[in-house]
Design an enzyme around this catalytic site. Structure first.
Site, PDB file in Angstrom:
ATOM      1  N   ASP A 185      -9.517   0.338   7.457  1.00 60.33           N
ATOM      2  CA  ASP A 185     -10.189   0.681   6.198  1.00 60.33           C
ATOM      3  C   ASP A 185      -9.203   0.645   5.039  1.00 60.33           C
ATOM      4  OD1 ASP A 185     -12.496   1.061   7.641  1.00 60.33           O
ATOM      5  OD2 ASP A 185     -12.100   3.193   7.965  1.00 60.33           O
ATOM      6  N   LYS A 209     -16.389   4.359   7.426  1.00 58.91           N
ATOM      7  CA  LYS A 209     -15.660   3.163   6.990  1.00 58.91           C
ATOM      8  C   LYS A 209     -15.842   2.900   5.493  1.00 58.91           C
ATOM      9  CE  LYS A 209     -15.688   1.141  11.556  1.00 58.91           C
ATOM     10  NZ  LYS A 209     -14.320   1.542  11.869  1.00 58.91           N
ATOM     11  N   THR A 225      -6.926  -8.570  11.261  1.00 63.42           N
ATOM     12  CA  THR A 225      -5.897  -7.527  11.407  1.00 63.42           C
ATOM     13  C   THR A 225      -5.612  -7.362  12.901  1.00 63.42           C
ATOM     14  OG1 THR A 225      -7.527  -5.739  11.471  1.00 63.42           O
ATOM     15  CG2 THR A 225      -6.654  -6.334   9.305  1.00 63.42           C
ATOM     16  N   GLY A 242       0.406  -6.569  12.665  1.00 67.89           N
ATOM     17  CA  GLY A 242       0.161  -7.004  11.286  1.00 67.89           C
ATOM     18  C   GLY A 242      -1.160  -7.715  11.134  1.00 67.89           C
TER      19      GLY A 242
HETATM   20  P1  ATP Z   1      -9.273   1.154  12.662  1.00 67.20           P
HETATM   21  O1  ATP Z   1     -10.556   0.743  13.323  1.00 67.20           O
HETATM   22  O2  ATP Z   1      -8.508   2.185  13.432  1.00 67.20           O
HETATM   23  O3  ATP Z   1      -9.420   1.498  11.229  1.00 67.20           O
HETATM   24  P2  ATP Z   1      -8.620  -1.654  12.840  1.00 67.20           P
HETATM   25  O4  ATP Z   1      -8.684  -2.027  14.292  1.00 67.20           O
HETATM   26  O5  ATP Z   1      -9.742  -2.058  11.976  1.00 67.20           O
HETATM   27  O6  ATP Z   1      -8.296  -0.113  12.685  1.00 67.20           O
HETATM   28  P3  ATP Z   1      -5.929  -2.602  12.848  1.00 67.20           P
HETATM   29  O7  ATP Z   1      -5.898  -4.050  13.117  1.00 67.20           O
HETATM   30  O8  ATP Z   1      -5.605  -1.669  13.966  1.00 67.20           O
HETATM   31  O9  ATP Z   1      -7.321  -2.253  12.189  1.00 67.20           O
HETATM   32  O10 ATP Z   1      -4.931  -2.233  11.675  1.00 67.20           O
HETATM   33  C1  ATP Z   1      -5.142  -2.654  10.329  1.00 67.20           C
HETATM   34  C2  ATP Z   1      -3.815  -2.905   9.656  1.00 67.20           C
HETATM   35  O11 ATP Z   1      -3.058  -1.672   9.669  1.00 67.20           O
HETATM   36  C3  ATP Z   1      -2.909  -3.909  10.374  1.00 67.20           C
HETATM   37  O12 ATP Z   1      -3.239  -5.231   9.980  1.00 67.20           O
HETATM   38  C4  ATP Z   1      -1.540  -3.456   9.880  1.00 67.20           C
HETATM   39  O13 ATP Z   1      -1.324  -3.934   8.581  1.00 67.20           O
HETATM   40  C5  ATP Z   1      -1.681  -1.930   9.816  1.00 67.20           C
HETATM   41  N1  ATP Z   1      -1.238  -1.287  11.057  1.00 67.20           N
HETATM   42  C6  ATP Z   1      -2.021  -0.846  12.068  1.00 67.20           C
HETATM   43  N2  ATP Z   1      -1.277  -0.297  13.055  1.00 67.20           N
HETATM   44  C7  ATP Z   1       0.016  -0.382  12.649  1.00 67.20           C
HETATM   45  C8  ATP Z   1       1.266   0.002  13.211  1.00 67.20           C
HETATM   46  N3  ATP Z   1       1.340   0.589  14.417  1.00 67.20           N
HETATM   47  N4  ATP Z   1       2.400  -0.243  12.498  1.00 67.20           N
HETATM   48  C9  ATP Z   1       2.336  -0.832  11.284  1.00 67.20           C
HETATM   49  N5  ATP Z   1       1.189  -1.221  10.699  1.00 67.20           N
HETATM   50  C10 ATP Z   1       0.034  -1.012  11.354  1.00 67.20           C
HETATM   51  O1  RIB Z   2     -12.499   3.206  10.633  1.00 68.44           O
HETATM   52  C1  RIB Z   2     -12.353   4.588  10.874  1.00 68.44           C
HETATM   53  C2  RIB Z   2     -13.657   5.274  10.683  1.00 68.44           C
HETATM   54  O2  RIB Z   2     -14.549   4.801  11.671  1.00 68.44           O
HETATM   55  C3  RIB Z   2     -13.592   6.778  10.874  1.00 68.44           C
HETATM   56  O3  RIB Z   2     -13.333   7.472   9.666  1.00 68.44           O
HETATM   57  C4  RIB Z   2     -14.960   7.101  11.468  1.00 68.44           C
HETATM   58  O4  RIB Z   2     -15.793   7.792  10.584  1.00 68.44           O
HETATM   59  C5  RIB Z   2     -15.561   5.748  11.866  1.00 68.44           C
HETATM   60  O5  RIB Z   2     -16.581   5.384  11.050  1.00 68.44           O
END
Ligand code: ATP
Ligand code: RIB
Length: 309
Positions: free
Chosen positions: A252, A41, A219, A224
């Site tokens: 991230d 991350k 998020t 969104g």
């Molecule tokens: P990860 O742990 O996989 O990095 P997360 O759960 O921390 O993700 P999410 O809320 O899934 O974060 O996504 C972060 C941002 O990415 C959302 O607020 C949005 O702006 C964008 N995003 C994620 N998925 C989509 C999608 N399917 N289409 C468009 N934008 C997306």
């Molecule tokens: O948020 C995505 C990241 O979570 C991946 O790159 C993985 O390394 C984990 O830390």
């Protein structure tokens, strides 16, 4: 002038395993492919901010194994200052096993050297923290280090963005020192604990604001993000319509972009708009760091914006 950002966090080697479905409990299935991507991350957020144009320093740790130098070199190619990333003898680098089924993922992280990113590393890099506009931090390094770094950043009056991922409970003392917290839905639930079952975003976010955080940006993946500050209305930022191939690192990307935009002086709502666009672009590509767009990519994307219906 380029915004100066210090990222305190993890570096991992990501093993991206694709299969047509996730295995059930006790079941073995044949997968489709395995690919190695640099992740973690902290490192992902550092690359996201750097590609957009920030001057980024990363404080973290890798192991003296096959991956350690490679993880650092890849960051260096992205213009991240790696001089504050230490190598821990006799330890493996952080590793993430990412199971990908269509665009859905399940991740297990082995912390490895990231667990050795300590208070002493924060002390050693005090000057870098003092010179930064923004301090960006996540939860893949020890909680003690997070607490210490956030306290130091506040004594220097720095803006602190805490991405509370992976989810864990946090003390009110820590939350009171954070300017902007960026939980996803799961993390928000955990931070406001199970008593809030049945509560909506607005109510959960209010609970965090009551604990003393100034700004909450949540998020919500393909929907969104939402934002609320104390005594203000909830603001919704819809996601953009994009072809989705891999959402690993979307959060991230969002955090790195948020830090970049705030560091260059954008208002928080403008910063969230940029983060939403940047993260949408990232989900159209495989991998975490490999999917982070540049500012030019974002400008190009802005010419054809399409909100999700
Ligand atoms: P990860 O742990 O996989 O990095 P997360 O759960 O921390 O993700 P999410 O809320 O899934 O974060 O996504 C972060 C941002 O990415 C959302 O607020 C949005 O702006 C964008 N995003 C994620 N998925 C989509 C999608 N399917 N289409 C468009 N934008 C997306
Ligand atoms: O948020 C995505 C990241 O979570 C991946 O790159 C993985 O390394 C984990 O830390």
């Amino acid at each position: 002038m380029k915004p100066k950002i210090t990222v305190i966090g993890s570096l991992n080697m990501d093993l991206l395993v694709k299969s047509s479905r996730f295995p059930n409990r006790g079941e073995t299935i044949l997968g489709e492919s395995v690919e190695y991507f640099s992740g973690g991350k902290g490192a992902n957020q550092a690359v996201a901010a750097s590609r957009l144009g920030a001057e980024v320093t990363m404080i973290g740790a890798v192991g003296d194994d096959l991956y350690g130098d490679r993880l650092k070199e890849i960051l260096k190619k992205d213009q991240v200052d790696i001089s504050s990333i230490k190598t821990v003898g006799g330890e493996s680098s952080g590793l993430a096993i990412i199971l990908l089924e269509n665009a859905d993922n399940r991740i297990i992280v082995i912390q490895g050297a990231n667990a050795h990113c300590t208070k002493e590393d924060i002390d050693l890099n005090q000057a870098k923290i003092r010179e930064s506009d923004i301090i960006l931090i996540q939860m893949e390094v020890p909680l003690e280090t997070v607490n210490y770094a956030v306290s130091m950043a506040k004594t220097f009056n720095k803006t602190v963005i805490l991405n509370p991922a992976p989810a864990q409970e946090l003390s009110d003392d820590l939350l009171q020192k954070v300017d902007i917290i960026t939980p996803n839905d799961t993390e928000l639930r955990l931070l406001t604990n199970k008593k809030t079952e049945g509560y909506n975003f607005n109510q959960r976010i209010d609970m965090l604001l009551e604990k003393g955080v100034q700004h909450v940006v949540t998020t919500i993946g393909s929907e969104g993000s939402v934002y609320k500050a104390a005594k203000q209305e909830l603001i919704t930022f819809p996601a953009y319509q994009v072809p989705v191939v891999d959402t690993t690192g979307a959060g991230d990307c969002f955090n790195g972009a948020l830090a970049f935009a705030l560091g260059r002086g954008d208002s928080i709502t403008d910063a969230i708009k940029l983060a939403n666009k940047t993260a949408a672009l990232s989900v159209s590509k495989y991998g975490a760091q490999s999917s982070m767009p540049t500012l030019d990519d974002v400008r190009e994307f802005e010419k054809n914006l399409n909100y999700k219906k």
